[in-house]
Design a protein around this motif. Structure first.
Motif, PDB file in Angstrom:
ATOM      1  N   ARG A   1      84.388  48.355  20.283  1.00  0.00           N
ATOM      2  CA  ARG A   1      84.010  49.750  20.025  1.00  0.00           C
ATOM      3  C   ARG A   1      85.052  50.740  20.516  1.00  0.00           C
ATOM      4  O   ARG A   1      85.104  51.877  20.043  1.00  0.00           O
ATOM      5  N   THR A   2      85.904  50.334  21.485  1.00  0.00           N
ATOM      6  CA  THR A   2      86.970  51.240  21.932  1.00  0.00           C
ATOM      7  C   THR A   2      88.296  50.910  21.253  1.00  0.00           C
ATOM      8  O   THR A   2      89.329  51.456  21.617  1.00  0.00           O
TER       9      THR A   2
ATOM     10  N   ALA B   1      95.759  45.636  27.290  1.00  0.00           N
ATOM     11  CA  ALA B   1      95.058  45.622  26.005  1.00  0.00           C
ATOM     12  C   ALA B   1      95.970  46.062  24.870  1.00  0.00           C
ATOM     13  O   ALA B   1      96.997  46.705  25.067  1.00  0.00           O
ATOM     14  N   VAL B   2      95.555  45.694  23.640  1.00  0.00           N
ATOM     15  CA  VAL B   2      96.163  46.212  22.412  1.00  0.00           C
ATOM     16  C   VAL B   2      95.047  46.899  21.650  1.00  0.00           C
ATOM     17  O   VAL B   2      93.980  46.316  21.433  1.00  0.00           O
ATOM     18  N   ARG B   3      95.254  48.158  21.247  1.00  0.00           N
ATOM     19  CA  ARG B   3      94.179  48.945  20.645  1.00  0.00           C
ATOM     20  C   ARG B   3      94.535  49.428  19.243  1.00  0.00           C
ATOM     21  O   ARG B   3      95.668  49.813  18.977  1.00  0.00           O
TER      22      ARG B   3
ATOM     23  N   ALA C   1      88.519  56.169  13.130  1.00  0.00           N
ATOM     24  CA  ALA C   1      87.486  55.928  12.117  1.00  0.00           C
ATOM     25  C   ALA C   1      87.464  54.471  11.654  1.00  0.00           C
ATOM     26  O   ALA C   1      86.907  54.166  10.599  1.00  0.00           O
ATOM     27  N   CYS C   2      88.061  53.574  12.423  1.00  0.00           N
ATOM     28  CA  CYS C   2      88.104  52.159  12.041  1.00  0.00           C
ATOM     29  C   CYS C   2      86.681  51.633  11.831  1.00  0.00           C
ATOM     30  O   CYS C   2      85.812  51.809  12.696  1.00  0.00           O
TER      31      CYS C   2
ATOM     32  N   GLY D   1      78.888  55.136  24.430  1.00  0.00           N
ATOM     33  CA  GLY D   1      80.081  54.296  24.522  1.00  0.00           C
ATOM     34  C   GLY D   1      81.310  55.050  24.975  1.00  0.00           C
ATOM     35  O   GLY D   1      82.430  54.708  24.583  1.00  0.00           O
ATOM     36  N   ILE D   2      81.139  56.063  25.813  1.00  0.00           N
ATOM     37  CA  ILE D   2      82.291  56.799  26.343  1.00  0.00           C
ATOM     38  C   ILE D   2      83.080  55.856  27.242  1.00  0.00           C
ATOM     39  O   ILE D   2      82.512  55.208  28.129  1.00  0.00           O
TER      40      ILE D   2
END
Length: 572
Positions: free
Chosen positions: A234-235, A322-324, A329-330, A415-416
């Protein structure tokens, strides 16, 4: 006592649900789970149905008050028969005997517990009150003999050991023969036999000094890593997941496990087609440990971690470990955000399953959490596998959240980033609604407990996004607008970890620090990295270091890793 050789009582460490049963004048009066060590769950009605628990103690020379500690377990053979009946009835099968026993004892209807093959295995006592001090027990082995005489079943393969060498021999014997025992065990507990010596040794803040839990090594198996699949959270974090050839491990069929991040794959050089060694960390989380290079396929190739999102194709950038995905809007983020919104970590919409959320989101019916509040039963019944009862349960769960969801759950469900349940509660007690929270400055947020500059920046940035403001407007239109303030409810008691703050120090056996944090957060707790008075539990691994001394100065509760895992299991 000086110079006296120590004898030890060795128990197999039963893998069940820890309980305490209480007797007054020989009659059973109460039973409770161990909970967090101070407050447990009353399970008296269900324990009355356990087949081998004596409701009245045998004999005349019984204490006026007796607290007996033990584990609720199932025999392996009876567990397998229970799962066969569950499967035939089209009901959920259990992962292992411990989960089956714990779930049965926590049922609201005692008839369910009565229908399950549960057993109580006694391993010790708490408070004991005698008519005369001369009647008091003096050794651990005497306690166990007398408990057996009173009608309690005690664990198999217990032994009085004359030395530490005999304890070690008994440990090795049980480790070699554990699979032939009728119950699941995960180690041996050695206790100083003399009760006088036990009293002299006393307790540390974590455990008694007179007892030592000797855990067996985690069960390990080799299997084939068939595919490395990338999930988008979600992030936006791209998480590699190992799709494994299914294998039975510690009573559970394992077919997938996280590979953590890009760096973990590179460090171990995991490749598709590799034969890999796996284990369940803490007997809970599947973990891929290493590669058997001798069995590596001749034409295997290194895994190339993607530099774009596998779902939307947008650029993926490294952010620390991490890789984001960079696309706000994914579609994958959308699905996971809504799943989080309805989960126990969010609004806890019990009747809204993640499978249906995913399907509805992929079909464009759910684009934001606000769309949940506009769904109708007719919308759901358009889907072939959605039955009338399931649709009613889905809609009823959404309506219940609309009417009764507390403000802190809404904050947690948004989900902040960096905002878990504990921080959500703090925010909900400080601000009356989302509008008030959205207008808070970074400086105002940092004045709150547990809110530092990183968390404050994350909250401020979240409410500054146009899509957030649109979401809030949709919530208000749907009549979903919980309010907060000083009357926020107390933390839920569903899990011993719920509402608690944990910090980990030292090396944790069979588990990474990030996995431990994940366990806490999934069960409604908060994991922090800096020690303070706000911490409820300091979990100490090997070589814990200076944090223990600081914890003791602050008067914090320090527990061992085994005690932490017991808390995790009690909430399952």
């Amino acid at each position: 006592m000086a110079g006296t050789p120590l004898a030890y009582w060795a128990d197999p460490k039963m893998d069940g649900l820890a309980l305490e049963v209480i007797y007054e004048n020989g009659a059973f009066v109460r039973a409770a789970t161990r909970g967090d060590g101070s407050v447990g769950e009353d399970v008296t009605a269900n324990m009355r149905t356990v087949m081998n628990l004596p409701l009245r103690l045998r004999g005349n020379d019984v204490p006026s008050l007796l607290e007996v500690r033990g584990e609720v377990v199932m025999k392996n053979r009876e567990f397998q028969e229970l799962n066969r009946r569950q499967e035939e009835a089209g009901e959920k099968v259990f992962a292992n005997p411990r989960n089956a026993a714990a779930g049965s004892i926590r049922q609201l209807d005692p008839k369910v517990a009565a229908s399950r093959p549960l057993r109580f295995m006694a391993y010790g006592v708490g408070r004991v009150q005698w008519a005369s001090p001369l009647m008091a027990w003096t050794t651990q082995h005497e306690i166990m003999e007398r408990l057996g005489g009173m009608g309690f079943e005690i664990p198999p393969q217990t032994r009085l050991c004359a030395s530490r060498k005999e304890v070690a021999e008994h440990y090795r014997l049980l480790m070699e023969t554990r699979d032939s025992l009728p119950f699941e065990i995960d180690g041996v507990v050695a206790k100083v036999d003399s009760l006088e010596m036990q009293r002299a040794l006393g307790f540390t803040s974590r455990a008694p000094r007179w007892a030592l839990a000797l855990k067996f090594p985690a069960r390990q198996e080799y299997t084939v890593l068939e595919e490395i699949r990338i999930q988008v959270g979600r992030t936006g974090v791209l998480t590699p997941v190992a799709e494994l050839r299914p294998v039975r491990l510690a009573g559970v069929e394992v077919s997938r496990a996280t590979l953590h991040n890009k760096g973990y794959i590179a460090e171990h050089d995991f490749r598709e087609g590799d034969t890999v060694l796996i284990q369940r960390a803490g007997d809970v989380i599947p973990q891929v440990l290493s590669v058997d290079l001798e069995k590596r396929l001749e034409h295997s190739v290194e895994f190339a971690f993607p530099d774009s999102c596998p779902v939307c194709g947008s650029e993926a950038r490294e952010d620390g470990e991490a890789v984001r995905c960079t696309n706000s809007a994914c579609p994958a983020k959308t699905v996971q955000r809504i799943i989080h919104f309805v989960s126990k970590a969010g609004l806890d919409m019990e009747g809204v399953g993640r499978t249906w959320v995913k399907k509805l989101a992929e079909n464009g019916v759910l684009n934001t959490p606000a769309d949940l509040f506009t769904l109708t039963k007719a919308d759901l019944l358009k889907y072939e596998r959605m039955g009338d009862k399931s649709a009613e349960k889905f809609i009823a769960s959404v309506e219940r959240a609309r009417e009764t969801a507390p403000f802190w759950r809404l904050i947690a469900g948004l989900g902040i980033r960096h905002v878990g349940e504990q921080t959500a509660r703090i925010l909900a007690s400080a601000y009356v609604d989302l509008d008030a929270l959205g207008m808070a400055t970074r400086e105002e947020l940092q004045d709150l407990d547990d809110v530092g500059p990183i968390v404050a920046e994350s909250i401020h940035g979240f409410f500054g996004m146009p899509e957030t403001q649109e979401l809030l407007a949709r919530f208000r239109e749907a009549g979903f607008w919980p309010v907060g303030g000083a009357e926020e409810p107390a933390p839920s008691a569903e899990s011993p970890l719920s509402g608690k703050v944990f910090i980990f120090t030292g090396t944790l056996p069979d588990m990474s620090r990030s996995d431990a944090h994940k366990l806490v957060e999934e069960r409604g707790g908060t994991a922090v990295k800096s020690i303070s008075k706000k911490v409820d539990y300091v979990v100490a691994g090997e070589n814990a270091g200076s944090k223990i001394a600081k914890a003791e100065k602050l008067g914090l509760t320090v527990i061992g890793f085994d005690a932490f895992m017991d808390m995790v299991r009690q909430g399952e």
